[in-house]
Design a protein around this motif. Structure first.
Motif, mmCIF file in Angstrom:
data_model
loop_
_atom_site.group_PDB
_atom_site.id
_atom_site.type_symbol
_atom_site.label_atom_id
_atom_site.label_comp_id
_atom_site.label_asym_id
_atom_site.label_seq_id
_atom_site.Cartn_x
_atom_site.Cartn_y
_atom_site.Cartn_z
ATOM 1 N N VAL A 119 46.663 41.571 102.739
ATOM 2 C CA VAL A 119 47.538 42.743 102.613
ATOM 3 C C VAL A 119 46.716 44.017 102.426
ATOM 4 O O VAL A 119 45.782 44.052 101.624
ATOM 5 C CB VAL A 119 48.510 42.605 101.414
ATOM 6 N N ILE A 120 47.103 45.024 103.182
ATOM 7 C CA ILE A 120 46.513 46.356 103.019
ATOM 8 C C ILE A 120 47.658 47.280 102.625
ATOM 9 O O ILE A 120 48.722 47.255 103.254
ATOM 10 C CB ILE A 120 45.891 46.835 104.350
ATOM 11 N N VAL A 121 47.445 48.080 101.600
ATOM 12 C CA VAL A 121 48.479 49.037 101.190
ATOM 13 C C VAL A 121 48.047 50.422 101.668
ATOM 14 O O VAL A 121 46.884 50.796 101.512
ATOM 15 C CB VAL A 121 48.651 49.027 99.653
ATOM 16 N N ALA A 148 34.406 51.844 113.719
ATOM 17 C CA ALA A 148 33.623 50.618 113.489
ATOM 18 C C ALA A 148 33.380 50.431 111.992
ATOM 19 O O ALA A 148 33.489 49.313 111.468
ATOM 20 C CB ALA A 148 32.300 50.698 114.255
ATOM 21 N N ASN A 149 33.070 51.526 111.299
ATOM 22 C CA ASN A 149 32.823 51.425 109.853
ATOM 23 C C ASN A 149 34.089 51.051 109.088
ATOM 24 O O ASN A 149 34.073 50.208 108.195
ATOM 25 C CB ASN A 149 32.277 52.753 109.302
ATOM 26 N N LEU A 177 37.058 47.204 105.941
ATOM 27 C CA LEU A 177 38.360 46.560 105.682
ATOM 28 C C LEU A 177 38.242 45.044 105.816
ATOM 29 O O LEU A 177 38.726 44.298 104.975
ATOM 30 C CB LEU A 177 39.427 47.100 106.626
ATOM 31 N N ASN A 178 37.578 44.610 106.883
ATOM 32 C CA ASN A 178 37.446 43.159 107.082
ATOM 33 C C ASN A 178 36.656 42.516 105.951
ATOM 34 O O ASN A 178 37.005 41.434 105.482
ATOM 35 C CB ASN A 178 36.801 42.856 108.437
ATOM 36 N N GLY A 236 39.131 38.955 99.322
ATOM 37 C CA GLY A 236 40.386 38.849 98.570
ATOM 38 C C GLY A 236 40.858 40.148 97.932
ATOM 39 O O GLY A 236 41.776 40.161 97.108
ATOM 40 N N VAL A 237 40.223 41.259 98.326
ATOM 41 C CA VAL A 237 40.585 42.557 97.743
ATOM 42 C C VAL A 237 41.809 43.126 98.466
ATOM 43 O O VAL A 237 42.032 42.841 99.639
ATOM 44 C CB VAL A 237 39.376 43.530 97.888
ATOM 45 N N VAL A 238 42.610 43.918 97.755
ATOM 46 C CA VAL A 238 43.697 44.655 98.418
ATOM 47 C C VAL A 238 43.241 46.110 98.585
ATOM 48 O O VAL A 238 43.206 46.876 97.616
ATOM 49 C CB VAL A 238 45.003 44.610 97.589
#
Ligand code: GLU
Length: 273
Positions: free
Chosen positions: A62-64, A132-133, A138-139, A145-147
């Motif tokens: 999940v990305i907020v 790219a950065n 993000l990946n 396991g970070v949001v």
């Protein structure tokens, strides 16, 4: 419409959470400030974080994408309403961004989930090395396991302050990181065929052809007067993701769990095949 096409459409009509591996959830200022407008509402943040934690516990990434920096910066600056000039809004965002992140960190701590802050502009997404950065970071965060919590970098970028409230940014991030779904949290229960305050306005549960939406009668920025989005920027966001083959859901926080369980709440924009 060909019968096979219609059958395929019916099959895709609701969200199948099992197929979703990566989701972007965008929340705007008016949702996070509740009725008061000039302060963050801790309950609204906790409600969102509860859903994110639930998704994480079923192995979803999940990305907020969160606004609220300007709103959070108003009270410390002695302001009771969003200032009208851009520089003062950017200054308020600079005060509020840390407070916003502190609140998220505290709320995610209840579930021992680590968060991170990412500030980007729409312009960054047009630059190859920046893209790219952003993708790489993000990946890496998602793998650990970070949001990640993304907001517009308001000191340098002004697009979303002026007319987006992060709707456009969320759509572009969704596409960039190949998420399976974009969720835009709204204050109302979905898209209506006219301004929802108009008597007889009907909610639309499913949008299969976005070009048929008449944007001329849709509402403007959020109800608390602290955001800058509205239905039009949400439709624009839907165009960006659905044309990339990604579905988009428009829902209230309180309906989010039901919508992700495949119930007919909110408005689901079908991805283009
Ligand atoms: N980046 C802005 C904020 O966090 C979002 C745009 C807006 O609220 O209009 O407040």
């Amino acid at each position: 419409m060909l019968l096979t096409q219609r059958i395929l459409e019916l099959m895709k009509m609701s969200i199948n959470i099992k197929d979703i591996r990566r989701v972007v959830i965008k929340v705007g200022s008016s949702t996070l400030t509740g009725k008061a407008g000039a302060n963050l509402d801790p309950k609204a943040i906790d409600d969102l974080v509860d859903v994110v934690a639930k998704l994480k516990s079923s192995n979803k990434e999940v990305i907020v994408v969160s606004s609220g920096a300007i709103a959070a910066g108003l009270a410390p600056l002695g302001l009771t309403a969003r200032p009208s000039d851009l520089t003062s809004q950017q200054a308020a965002a600079s005060v509020g961004q840390g407070l916003l992140m502190a609140r998220y960190t505290q709320s995610f701590n209840r579930f021992k989930i680590t968060t991170s802050q990412i500030l980007i502009t729409l312009e960054d997404i047009t630059k190859e090395t920046h893209v790219a950065n952003i993708k790489g970071v993000l990946n890496s965060l998602l793998k650990q396991g970070v949001v990640p919590i993304i907001n517009e970098n308001d000191t340098v970028g002004t697009e979303e302050i002026k007319y987006g409230d992060n709707d456009g940014l969320a759509a572009r991030v969704t596409k960039l990181i190949n998420a399976d779904l974009l969720v835009l949290i709204t204050d109302i229960d979905g898209l209506y065929d006219a301004n929802p305050s108009t008597p007889g306005a009907k909610q639309i549960n499913l949008v299969s052809d976005i070009s048929k939406i008449d944007t001329s009668s849709l509402g403007g920025a959020g109800s608390a007067g602290v955001g800058s989005g509205g239905m039009i920027t949400k439709i624009e966001a839907a165009k960006v993701v659905t044309s990339a083959g990604i579905g988009m859901l428009l829902t209230r926080i309180s309906d989010l769990t039901s919508a992700l369980d495949g119930k007919q709440v909110g408005t689901y924009f079908l991805p283009n095949s």
